[in-house]
Design an enzyme around this catalytic site. Structure first.
Site, PDB file in Angstrom:
ATOM      1  N   CYS A  77       0.904  -1.334   0.325  1.00 19.05           N
ATOM      2  CA  CYS A  77      -0.005  -0.201  -0.362  1.00 19.05           C
ATOM      3  C   CYS A  77       0.778   1.282   0.092  1.00 19.05           C
ATOM      4  O   CYS A  77       0.492   2.625  -0.814  1.00 19.05           O
ATOM      5  CB  CYS A  77      -0.807   0.154   1.054  1.00 19.05           C
ATOM      6  SG  CYS A  77      -2.308   1.610   1.290  1.00 19.05           S
ATOM      7  N   CYS A  89      -0.918   1.462  -3.074  1.00 19.47           N
ATOM      8  CA  CYS A  89      -2.496   3.102  -2.326  1.00 19.47           C
ATOM      9  C   CYS A  89      -1.892   4.282  -2.536  1.00 19.47           C
ATOM     10  O   CYS A  89      -2.063   5.213  -3.949  1.00 19.47           O
ATOM     11  CB  CYS A  89      -2.939   2.598  -1.292  1.00 19.47           C
ATOM     12  SG  CYS A  89      -3.501   1.261  -1.493  1.00 19.47           S
ATOM     13  N   LYS A 119       0.641   5.077  -6.399  1.00 20.98           N
ATOM     14  CA  LYS A 119      -1.062   5.683  -7.547  1.00 20.98           C
ATOM     15  C   LYS A 119      -1.343   6.548  -7.040  1.00 20.98           C
ATOM     16  O   LYS A 119      -1.862   7.305  -8.457  1.00 20.98           O
ATOM     17  CB  LYS A 119      -1.907   3.645  -6.772  1.00 20.98           C
ATOM     18  CG  LYS A 119      -2.994   4.088  -7.640  1.00 20.98           C
ATOM     19  CD  LYS A 119      -4.098   3.092  -7.485  1.00 20.98           C
ATOM     20  CE  LYS A 119      -4.403   4.050  -5.836  1.00 20.98           C
ATOM     21  NZ  LYS A 119      -5.472   2.812  -5.396  1.00 20.98           N
ATOM     22  N   TYR A 126      -9.653  -3.447 -10.697  1.00 19.67           N
ATOM     23  CA  TYR A 126      -9.289  -1.517  -9.818  1.00 19.67           C
ATOM     24  C   TYR A 126      -8.286  -1.772 -10.264  1.00 19.67           C
ATOM     25  O   TYR A 126      -7.998  -0.589 -11.079  1.00 19.67           O
ATOM     26  CB  TYR A 126     -10.586  -1.526  -8.490  1.00 19.67           C
ATOM     27  CG  TYR A 126      -9.898  -2.507  -7.087  1.00 19.67           C
ATOM     28  CD1 TYR A 126      -8.342  -1.278  -7.186  1.00 19.67           C
ATOM     29  CD2 TYR A 126      -9.747  -3.667  -6.931  1.00 19.67           C
ATOM     30  CE1 TYR A 126      -7.493  -1.881  -5.804  1.00 19.67           C
ATOM     31  CE2 TYR A 126      -8.694  -4.032  -6.211  1.00 19.67           C
ATOM     32  CZ  TYR A 126      -7.159  -3.586  -5.481  1.00 19.67           C
ATOM     33  OH  TYR A 126      -6.566  -3.722  -4.649  1.00 19.67           O
ATOM     34  N   GLU A 182      -7.373   1.985 -12.777  1.00 24.23           N
ATOM     35  CA  GLU A 182      -7.503   2.776 -12.112  1.00 24.23           C
ATOM     36  C   GLU A 182      -5.939   3.508 -13.235  1.00 24.23           C
ATOM     37  O   GLU A 182      -5.419   5.094 -13.570  1.00 24.23           O
ATOM     38  CB  GLU A 182      -6.949   2.299 -10.959  1.00 24.23           C
ATOM     39  CG  GLU A 182      -7.954   2.306 -10.140  1.00 24.23           C
ATOM     40  CD  GLU A 182      -7.306   2.594  -8.045  1.00 24.23           C
ATOM     41  OE1 GLU A 182      -8.210   2.315  -7.313  1.00 24.23           O
ATOM     42  OE2 GLU A 182      -6.488   1.776  -7.849  1.00 24.23           O
ATOM     43  N   HIS A 214     -25.646  23.090  -0.201  1.00 20.32           N
ATOM     44  CA  HIS A 214     -26.427  23.939  -1.556  1.00 20.32           C
ATOM     45  C   HIS A 214     -24.514  24.609  -1.551  1.00 20.32           C
ATOM     46  O   HIS A 214     -24.920  26.040  -0.883  1.00 20.32           O
ATOM     47  CB  HIS A 214     -27.890  24.049  -1.921  1.00 20.32           C
ATOM     48  CG  HIS A 214     -27.507  24.875  -2.878  1.00 20.32           C
ATOM     49  ND1 HIS A 214     -27.517  23.790  -4.264  1.00 20.32           N
ATOM     50  CD2 HIS A 214     -27.044  25.456  -3.738  1.00 20.32           C
ATOM     51  CE1 HIS A 214     -28.499  24.539  -5.086  1.00 20.32           C
ATOM     52  NE2 HIS A 214     -27.858  25.672  -5.022  1.00 20.32           N
ATOM     53  N   GLU A 237     -25.462  17.011  -2.157  1.00 16.19           N
ATOM     54  CA  GLU A 237     -26.783  16.930  -1.388  1.00 16.19           C
ATOM     55  C   GLU A 237     -27.579  16.694  -2.231  1.00 16.19           C
ATOM     56  O   GLU A 237     -28.754  15.684  -1.990  1.00 16.19           O
ATOM     57  CB  GLU A 237     -26.977  18.780  -1.798  1.00 16.19           C
ATOM     58  CG  GLU A 237     -27.482  19.245  -2.968  1.00 16.19           C
ATOM     59  CD  GLU A 237     -27.668  20.373  -3.252  1.00 16.19           C
ATOM     60  OE1 GLU A 237     -28.352  20.347  -2.521  1.00 16.19           O
ATOM     61  OE2 GLU A 237     -27.201  21.219  -3.814  1.00 16.19           O
TER      62      GLU A 237
END
Length: 598
Positions: free
Chosen positions: A166, A171, A174, A305, A309, A572, A577
């Site tokens: 990782c 992770c 990357k 994934y 990626e 907002h 939202e």
């Protein structure tokens, strides 16, 4: 570091300036701040404060008894001065004695025995380091850990590094590359907001500078992991480790005994049996993060994934990318709406998708290039081929078979029970080597649960429900809970809410609205079913998906209902939202609708 143990399950709390001193035992409660206030206001007795290794035990169970398996009764029997200030610090000798006592007690609690360590961990990735630190710092266990020497590209026997996949080659690097890959598009988007570059000017990428900066950062993080172990008094042994027997580990020819052994060796990138897969220029994710030269043209094989990626970030830097996968859509196992939506955005970005194709050969094309062929007739000459066809548990050549640790004969994953214990009672395994959920935060959870199981008052089971996750493609994907099909099968019937919209940023003339279009999907248990109204799945494609899903994961963990989301006032103008404004049901899906894999 002390802890109020009057509340169930509380963890050690750092407290500030001196306030109460337990003179008899040499322990001091510090702080008049927020963390200390409940203790001071209630004028609690000395039993309300315990040394670190006794954390998380109720006060009633502490006095005169063993605390979390450690001999805390004698410590708590010391006299205390409560309600008056004292600035006398505990003598350093008492602190050292306390730590040694805790370590000795940890071994006794584990069942006794003349061992070098209470716990020895093989593997210094995220899970191994967290489990080791937790056992040492929270429970006073004496812990050793073995990991290979640091390198940005790993090898089975010689190169690895604290932080593991990782931090060093997964992770973290990357994500750094992904950050950088956005700038080309951001510069182009700026034209829609009135910005311009001098005529003929184009941003230039220095690939070597990018890789050098990334390497410097992961090297820094590797050093931090070493200091974290030192801070927890975990002994670090650099080298390749093997299990000799149920209580012995060998590192570089030297043997260490331990009451418990933890296997936290992670997984390794798998290269399929394919003609030409050993040619120069054929890489896995390890090497792809350290390429000395940016490929002008790249094939990425795989639909998971990692493949998606890497395909996205190379495309972001300007590489022509061909993504080749066997299925009809990428990201097998994810919700189908997500897969279909992402496919459309990848096409809009200009990534070449080769769905339903499998590689048949890679050949040397000369001039440092490769020829890549598929079973559908695709024939591409490229600079590199990246094989992202999965990862395999790193369980071989560790001596596990010889000591009786059961492993899956097909995948090599180490088989464990709900407490991460293997078929050998004294040997545990956590993280990717067990192939449960291959995510860093899951390995951290497993490591902490393992430490509590070993040295705490009762076995602890990791909780795998509603684990949020993200795929850092462009745009990113995030998910928490069940897919639509899985939820319908489990609950019988679910109501599905889906919204798609162009990001506000791209309502201006950037020309990239189709590339960045949002998808948000919420799955709710239908009325008349057990758990009616509960949100059991949330899925998203779009900017900041991972950041949003972390908060949604908390809500789902707490059992949030659709009514809770509807009652929440949105912020907002934000994309987030929309999670609070999805009022119109898109469809209802029943178990019968998805029976037989429909």
């Amino acid at each position: 570091w002390l802890c109020d143990v009057s509340g169930a399950g509380m963890l050690p709390t750092p407290l500030a300036a001196p306030e109460i001193h337990y003179a008899g035992a040499g322990f001091m409660l510090r702080g008049a701040g927020r963390a200390a206030a409940p203790l001071l206001a209630g004028r609690r007795s000395a039993s309300a404060v315990v040394p670190l290794w006794a954390a998380r035990t109720s006060a009633a169970s502490v006095i005169g008894q063993r605390c979390e398996g450690f001999l805390a009764g004698a410590v708590l029997g010391a006299s205390a001065v409560v309600g008056r200030r004292s600035r006398q610090l505990p003598p350093p000798s008492l602190v050292r004695v306390g730590r040694r006592a805790a370590s000795s007690a940890a071994g006794a609690a584990a069942g006794g025995g003349p061992y070098d360590y209470d716990l020895f961990t093989i593997g210094g990735g995220s899970g191994g380091v967290r489990g080791s630190r937790w056992a040492a710092s929270q429970f006073g266990a004496k812990v050793g850990l073995a990991e290979l020497p640091f390198d940005v590209v790993s090898s089975k026997f010689e190169a690895g590094g604290l932080g593991g996949t990782c931090v060093i080659r997964g992770c973290v690097p990357k994500k750094l590359f992904i950050y950088g890959s956005h700038f080309r598009e951001e510069i182009a988007d700026a034209a829609g907001y009135g910005w311009s570059l001098p005529e003929g000017a184009e941003p230039q990428l220095d690939w070597q500078a990018l890789v050098k900066a990334k390497n410097a950062e992961v090297t820094r993080l590797n050093g931090i992991y070493k200091r974290l172990l030192e801070g927890a008094s975990v002994d670090f042994h650099e080298g390749y480790a093997r299990v000799v027997d149920a209580h012995t580990v060998e590192v570089n020819g030297k043997r260490f005994t331990s009451k418990y052994i933890c296997i936290a060796t992670g997984s390794r990138a798998h290269k399929p049996s394919l003609p030409g897969s050993d040619l120069p220029g054929v890489v896995t994710s390890d090497e792809a993060l350290a390429l000395p030269k940016q490929p002008k043209k790249l094939v990425v094989v795989g639909g998971g994934y990692i493949a998606v990626e890497f395909a996205c970030y190379f495309h972001g830097y300007g590489t022509e990318v061909h993504l080749v996968y066997r299925a009809d859509l990428p990201l097998r196992g994810f919700d189908r709406d997500v897969r279909e939506h992402l496919t459309e955005t990848l096409k809009a970005k200009g990534i070449h998708l080769h769905a339903g194709e499998s590689p048949v050969a890679i050949e040397d094309a000369g001039d440092g290039q490769l020829r890549f062929k598929t079973d559908s007739g695709s024939d591409l000459v490229v600079d590199n081929v990246m094989l992202a066809t999965g990862r395999r548990p790193n369980s071989q050549d560790l001596g596990l078979e010889s000591v009786g640790v059961a492993m899956d004969p097909k995948t090599g994953k180490v088989l464990v029970d709900e407490h991460s214990r293997t078929s050998v009672e004294s040997i545990f395994a956590i993280g990717d080597v067990t192939d449960r959920i291959q995510l860093t935060p899951v390995a951290l959870m497993e490591g902490m649960a393992m430490a509590r199981t070993m040295f705490g008052p009762a076995p602890t089971t990791p909780d795998y429900d509603n684990v949020p996750s993200a795929v850092f493609c462009q745009p990113p994907v995030a998910t928490c809970g069940l897919t639509e099909d899985a939820a319908a099968k489990k609950y019988g019937s679910v109501d599905v809410f889906v919204t798609k919209f162009k990001p506000m940023k791209h309502t201006m003339p950037t020309g990239r609205g189709d590339e960045e279009k949002y998808l948000m999907k919420m799955i709710v248990v239908s009325d008349g079913c057990e758990g009616a109204g509960r949100v059991v799945g949330c899925h998203m494609v779009g900017a900041d998906a991972g950041e949003m899903m972390q908060g949604i994961g908390v809500a789902m963990k707490a059992g949030a209902t659709k009514a809770d989301f509807d009652a929440t006032v949105g912020i907002h103008p934000t994309a987030a939202e929309e999670w609070c404004t999805m009022r119109t049901k898109t469809r209802t899906t029943t178990a019968a609708d998805v029976a037989g894999g429909k």
